[in-house]
Motif scaffolding. Structure first.
Motif, PDB file in Angstrom:
ATOM      1  N   ASN A 115       0.820  -1.211   0.000  1.00  0.00           N
ATOM      2  CA  ASN A 115       0.000   0.000   0.000  1.00  0.00           C
ATOM      3  C   ASN A 115       0.850   1.256   0.000  1.00  0.00           C
ATOM      4  O   ASN A 115       0.469   2.275  -0.603  1.00  0.00           O
ATOM      5  N   SER A 116       2.001   1.203   0.669  1.00  0.00           N
ATOM      6  CA  SER A 116       2.895   2.368   0.677  1.00  0.00           C
ATOM      7  C   SER A 116       3.392   2.670  -0.726  1.00  0.00           C
ATOM      8  O   SER A 116       3.514   3.836  -1.114  1.00  0.00           O
TER       9      SER A 116
ATOM     10  N   ASP B  46       0.597   4.229  -2.634  1.00  0.00           N
ATOM     11  CA  ASP B  46       0.457   5.627  -2.215  1.00  0.00           C
ATOM     12  C   ASP B  46       1.515   6.498  -2.884  1.00  0.00           C
ATOM     13  O   ASP B  46       1.239   7.631  -3.304  1.00  0.00           O
TER      14      ASP B  46
ATOM     15  N   ALA C  76     -11.354   1.462   5.937  1.00  0.00           N
ATOM     16  CA  ALA C  76      -9.977   1.918   5.798  1.00  0.00           C
ATOM     17  C   ALA C  76      -9.003   0.784   6.052  1.00  0.00           C
ATOM     18  O   ALA C  76      -9.331  -0.228   6.682  1.00  0.00           O
TER      19      ALA C  76
ATOM     20  N   ASP D 233      -3.611   1.226   8.453  1.00  0.00           N
ATOM     21  CA  ASP D 233      -2.960   2.491   8.774  1.00  0.00           C
ATOM     22  C   ASP D 233      -3.928   3.668   8.761  1.00  0.00           C
ATOM     23  O   ASP D 233      -3.517   4.822   8.915  1.00  0.00           O
TER      24      ASP D 233
ATOM     25  N   ILE E 148      -5.668   4.890   6.263  1.00  0.00           N
ATOM     26  CA  ILE E 148      -5.752   5.621   4.999  1.00  0.00           C
ATOM     27  C   ILE E 148      -6.918   5.077   4.171  1.00  0.00           C
ATOM     28  O   ILE E 148      -7.082   3.858   4.031  1.00  0.00           O
TER      29      ILE E 148
ATOM     30  N   ARG F 120      -8.113   4.282   0.898  1.00  0.00           N
ATOM     31  CA  ARG F 120      -7.650   4.040  -0.471  1.00  0.00           C
ATOM     32  C   ARG F 120      -8.785   3.565  -1.372  1.00  0.00           C
ATOM     33  O   ARG F 120      -8.688   3.661  -2.583  1.00  0.00           O
TER      34      ARG F 120
ATOM     35  N   ARG G 202     -10.181  12.265   7.546  1.00  0.00           N
ATOM     36  CA  ARG G 202      -9.552  11.007   7.143  1.00  0.00           C
ATOM     37  C   ARG G 202      -8.161  11.283   6.581  1.00  0.00           C
ATOM     38  O   ARG G 202      -7.817  12.415   6.244  1.00  0.00           O
ATOM     39  N   PHE G 203      -7.375  10.196   6.410  1.00  0.00           N
ATOM     40  CA  PHE G 203      -6.066  10.296   5.771  1.00  0.00           C
ATOM     41  C   PHE G 203      -6.190   9.830   4.329  1.00  0.00           C
ATOM     42  O   PHE G 203      -6.844   8.823   4.032  1.00  0.00           O
ATOM     43  N   SER G 204      -5.519  10.552   3.411  1.00  0.00           N
ATOM     44  CA  SER G 204      -5.536  10.180   1.995  1.00  0.00           C
ATOM     45  C   SER G 204      -4.158   9.659   1.597  1.00  0.00           C
ATOM     46  O   SER G 204      -3.158   9.944   2.263  1.00  0.00           O
ATOM     47  N   PRO G 205      -4.060   8.912   0.495  1.00  0.00           N
ATOM     48  CA  PRO G 205      -2.752   8.429   0.020  1.00  0.00           C
ATOM     49  C   PRO G 205      -1.795   9.556  -0.351  1.00  0.00           C
ATOM     50  O   PRO G 205      -0.595   9.322  -0.466  1.00  0.00           O
TER      51      PRO G 205
ATOM     52  N   GLY H 168      -0.924  11.808   1.474  1.00  0.00           N
ATOM     53  CA  GLY H 168      -0.220  12.228   2.675  1.00  0.00           C
ATOM     54  C   GLY H 168      -0.858  13.396   3.379  1.00  0.00           C
ATOM     55  O   GLY H 168      -0.197  14.093   4.156  1.00  0.00           O
TER      56      GLY H 168
END
Length: 724
Positions: A46-47, A50, A218, A221, A223, A225, A330-333, A335
């Motif tokens: 996933n990293s 991203d 989610a 982590d 995020i 996606r 929320r967190f997005s890819p 960053g």
């Protein structure tokens, strides 16, 4: 090769085969990791996905999607949340008047409006008359329901893990004007499943045009996606806010759920005109675009009519909040922290603009193949090849693998996991290199004992890579040959001190051979002052024709310069003549068990030698066959003629390269070609044309040759050569 050498080599080969087993273990480990997919591997994968998005965010297309944002300024202007439902009703009325296609509430309206007059009358201590008067005012939830009744509005509900209100949710969903149609096996088991639900107010549910889940699923982590289009409640599919907005905006009734026949789960959700590829769990991978000025519209501006109808007309509008106090972040890819409503909006933008991002069902198979083929290849290579070659090949494989993943994302919107295969290739190389280090030193010492039989560097390199090639025999191979000969060197030997002549010759041959090696040619033989160079053996070279011509031209330039320097010392060194030809020959080791001679045998070798010697009769320096010229499209040449060489029957089309040194002495190429064309067609004016060229350019050997031939009564460009 002695019996001891053969025995030692057999042992070495056995060790290599055993050595491959160690790096193969890493390949098996990679397959296990790919199948089990533990959390650390998911995080790495996933990293990388991203990072792709950070490098190449989705190119924003002006899609009709807007967010009516209850932001900090709106709350400061209009009061804290929750608002009276009458204000939401006013917002709905404003959006209806602007002609929006659909309105989505990313807000759960589960509780009754506490600001309604009836509820205030119950809360406050009031005189009976005033309490009775308040009871006559319309309930705020009823006011909002009245606005929703004729609006293309979609309300939200929240699925939960518990069983609370599950029956109420099923009843509410059953009254909606849509149904699911399955193409393939029903996919309920692959969807994210919930047992409970928190619904909107019944009076609002009853009049809403659509009803969708607000849930995200989610990753570990946190995020977001993927955004789901379909979820499962007690094993039955239910739509999400994004899916319902697409349906309501198009006035559709049905959802088509397509399952993949080769995998478990969904492959595609069709909503009206949109075919949306999904994960097996019914999710859409979101390719996020960067912030856009027109995406967010402050709610206070919409309520005050400051947003023009033309901006809203035909749009899908989501009502949500970016205010930090409302905790929908929320967190997005990319960053960054984003409001949850933006994930819905970005998914809608992506679907409406046809910009898909997906991890196809066959991605796992591709990754498995990459691990098996790449891992086994590197395992074999790292054990059996030099460290530099193995490391370079591994680095190239990693580069191609990672670049392929990036290309798939950047060009086709595909998410391919290259992290796991890359790690396995690295582990395989490390383990294989350890085994190679254990074997290679003894092997190299053995090979050095054989090097004295070979002289060309590329042949030596080939033997280091392929020691098993040191056997008698040959194979058919297409090669190119360059033959050179030094004219009148015997006379020079007789006129000066032999030791001085040998020194001149050695310097000449050393430079000529160095040029050949620079073009990765193989020294076939040295006979006195003559040199024979072979290309495309032992290692095949796709561009062997171009290499041969380039090598010959550089040899010619050096030989002319060297002769000029020797002439400056008062000695006539002589002119170097060169022949170039290509063809199929037998290449291999010839001789016996005592000594090898690596060379080529065949008609192409003899023809190249004949072309070198025919220069003397033509007056040229270099003769190039059409067979070699066919691989040199950029070469500057002019035709010599169709030559029947000594001992041959069929004519050979021969050309002369036009070197920079000859341009000033030769007739203009266009004039020569015109005269040659007339000669080859046996036109009557050819003799006069070549005669004029010979008079104007007396140092042009071909112009003089053809002028003499035609004057003697010969016709055409066919010449039968009487000597070798």
């Amino acid at each position: 090769m002695t019996r001891w050498n053969l025995s030692w080599w057999s042992v070495t080969r056995s060790l290599k085969r055993l050595g491959v087993l160690l790096p193969v273990v890493s390949v098996l480990l990679g397959l296990a990791l790919l199948i089990i997919d533990p959390l650390p591997m998911q995080t790495l994968r996933n990293s990388m996905f991203d990072q792709y998005q950070r490098w190449s965010p989705r190119e924003y297309v002006d899609a009709p999607v807007h967010i009516v944002d209850i932001d900090e300024e709106t709350l400061a202007r209009l009061g804290q949340w929750p608002w009276p439902r009458t204000r939401l009703a006013g917002l709905v009325e404003r959006l209806k008047a602007a002609g929006v296609a659909a309105i989505g509430f990313d807000i759960l309206l589960a509780e009754p409006d506490r600001t309604s007059p009836q509820r205030m009358a119950q809360l406050w201590s009031l005189p009976d008359a005033l309490r009775a008067a308040l009871q006559k005012f319309p309930d705020h939830d009823q006011v909002l329901a009245g606005s929703l009744a004729d609006a293309p509005a979609v309300l939200g509900f929240v699925l939960q893990g518990g069983r609370a209100q599950a029956a109420s949710a099923r009843t509410a969903l059953q009254v909606q004007a849509f149904r699911y149609i399955h193409a393939g096996e029903p996919s309920g088991r692959s969807l994210h499943t919930f047992d409970g639900v928190l619904t909107a107010r019944p009076e609002l549910e009853a009049v809403a045009a659509g009803y969708g889940a607000l849930n995200f699923v989610a990753d570990s982590d946190g995020i977001v996606r993927r955004v789901p289009l379909v979820l499962s409640l007690h094993g039955e599919p239910v739509p999400t806010l994004v899916a319902e907005l697409l349906r309501v905006a198009q006035g559709e009734r049905n959802y088509f759920l397509k399952s993949d026949g080769h995998a478990i789960g969904l492959a595609e959700v069709r909503i009206g005109n949109f075919r949306v590829p999904t994960t097996a769990a019914g999710e859409v991978w979101v390719h996020y675009a960067r912030e856009q000025a027109g995406r967010y519209l402050p709610a206070w501006q919409v309520l005050q009519g400051a947003v023009p109808d033309t901006m809203l007309e035909g749009s899908i509008v989501l009502i949500g909040s970016s205010a930090q106090g409302l905790m929908d972040l929320r967190f997005s890819p990319l960053g960054k922290i984003m409001p949850g409503v933006e994930a819905h909006a970005q998914a809608l933008e992506q679907i409406l603009s046809g910009q898909t991002l997906q991890r196809p069902n066959w991605a796992g198979s591709v990754e498995l193949i990459a691990i098996v083929i790449g891992g086994l290849a590197i395992a074999w290579l790292s054990v059996s090849s030099r460290a530099v070659i193995a490391a370079g090949t591994t680095a190239l494989a990693l580069l191609l693998l990672l670049a392929g993943g990036w290309y798939a994302f950047r060009t086709h919107g595909l998410l391919i996991n290259t992290v796991t295969p890359a790690l396995i290739l690295i582990a395989t190389f490390v383990l294989g290199s350890l085994m190679h280090h254990f074997i290679s030193e003894r092997e190299h010492r053995w090979i050095k004992g054989v090097f004295s039989r070979y002289v060309s560097p590329n042949r030596v390199e080939f033997l280091v890579t392929h020691p098993d090639a040191m056997t008698l025999g040959g194979q058919r191979q297409e090669c190119s040959f360059v033959f050179t000969d030094l004219a009148d060197f015997t006379a020079l030997m007789e006129s000066i001190d032999p030791q001085e002549a040998v020194a001149l010759l050695n310097n000449y041959l050393d430079a000529m051979i160095a040029i050949a090696f620079r073009y990765e040619g193989t020294l076939d033989r040295i006979v006195g002052d003559a040199v024979a160079i072979m290309f495309s053996a032992p290692v095949p070279q796709a561009d062997h024709r171009a290499r041969a011509l380039a090598c010959a031209l550089e040899m010619d330039a050096f030989a002319a310069g060297y002769a000029a320097r020797v002439a400056g010392q008062g000695m006539a060194f002589g002119k170097t003549r060169i022949g170039i030809h290509s063809g199929e020959v037998i290449v291999g080791n010839f001789g016996g068990s005592t000594i090898f001679d690596y060379r080529a045998l065949g008609d192409a070798v003899n023809t190249a030698s004949r072309l070198e010697s025919v220069n003397k009769q033509l007056g040229t320096t270099i003769c190039l066959s059409a067979e070699t010229l066919s691989g040199c499209p950029q070469a500057r040449v002019r035709p010599v003629g169709r030559l029947v060489l000594k001992g041959k029957r069929a004519p050979l089309q021969v050309h002369e390269p036009i070197t920079q040194r000859c341009v000033a002495r030769y007739a203009p190429t266009e004039d020569y070609l015109e005269a040659y064309r007339a000669m080859s067609e046996e036109a009557g004016g050819a003799a006069g044309m070549f005669s004029a060229l010979a008079q104007a350019w007396p140092d042009d050997p071909l112009a003089t040759l053809h002028a003499r031939r035609l004057a003697d009564g010969e016709r055409g460009d066919l010449m039968v050569m009487g000597a070798k």
